[in-house]
Design a protein around this motif. Structure first.
Motif: not given
Length: 195
Positions: A51-58, A70-71, A88-89
C-alpha cells in the motif's frame, strides 16, 4: 483530487500536513515490497499487500517487480522506472506517473482512472482485460477513464477491451497500438500519431 509536487511547495507552511513521502511511520519501500512478494506468492495467506497510497515514489526503480494488486492511488511516482513490471489489478487511480518508464509493463485489469501519464513511455504495455483462469467468461477490464496520456509513447501497446471514457490521448504516439473493442467514448485524440 489534486496532484501535489512536494518539490514545488518548499516555501509553504505545512505544519501538521501529511504530504507524499512525509507520512509518519511510512515503511521503507524494500520492507513493503518484501511483504508484498510473500503476499503474492501465498495468495494472501501471509505477507501483506503493498500500500503506497499517497506516497512519494518519485524516481523509484521498480523494473521487473511484481506489483500485482498493489495499492498506489494518489501516489507521486513521476520519473520512476516500471519497465517490465507486473502491475496486474494494481490500483493506480489518480497517480501522478508523468514521464515514467513503463515499457512492456503488464497492466491487465489495473485501475488507472484519472491517472496522469503525460510523457510516459508505455511502448508494448499490456492494458487488456484480466481474464480469470478458472472462469474464462469473467473479465476485469483495465480502467483508463479520465486518465491523461498527453504526449505519452503508446507504440505497440495493447489496449483492446480497455475502458477509456473521456481519456486524453492528445499528442500521444499510438502507432501500432491495438484499440479493438476499447470503450473510447469521449476520448480526445488531438495531434495523436497513429497508423
Amino acid at each position: 483530487g489534486a496532484i501535489l509536487d512536494p518539490h514545488a511547495m518548499n516555501d509553504l507552511k505545512r505544519t501538521g500536513a501529511l504530504l507524499p513521502g512525509t507520512m509518519d511511520g511510512a515503511e521503507p519501500v524494500d520492507v513493503v515490497m518484501a511483504a508484498h512478494a510473500d503476499w503474492v506468492v501465498t495468495a494472501g495467506r501471509s505477507g501483506k499487500r503493498a500500500d503506497f497510497s499517497g506516497r512519494d515514489l518519485m524516481g523509484l526503480d521498480m523494473r521487473g517487480r511484481n506489483m500485482t494488486a498493489a495499492k498506489l492511488p494518489y501516489a507521486l511516482a513521476r520519473r520512476s522506472q516500471w519497465t517490465n513490471a507486473c502491475m496486474v489489478m494494481a490500483d493506480l487511480e489518480c497517480t501522478d506517473m508523468r514521464d515514467t518508464q513503463m515499457g512492456n509493463a503488464d497492466l491487465r485489469g489495473a485501475n488507472l482512472e484519472r491517472a496522469h501519464l503525460g510523457g510516459a513511455f508505455l511502448q508494448g504495455a499490456n492494458l487488456t482485460p484480466l481474464v480469470s483462469a478458472d472462469m474464462p467468461d469473467r473479465r476485469w477490464p483495465t480502467r483508463l477513464s479520465g486518465a491523461r496520456f498527453q504526449g505519452a509513447d503508446l507504440r505497440n501497446a495493447d489496449l483492446r477491451g480497455a475502458v477509456a471514457r473521456g481519456t486524453d490521448f492528445t499528442g500521444a504516439d499510438l502507432r501500432g497500438a491495438k484499440l479493438d473493442g476499447a470503450d473510447l467514448e469521449g476520448a480526445t485524440f488531438a495531434q495523436a500519431r497513429h497508423d
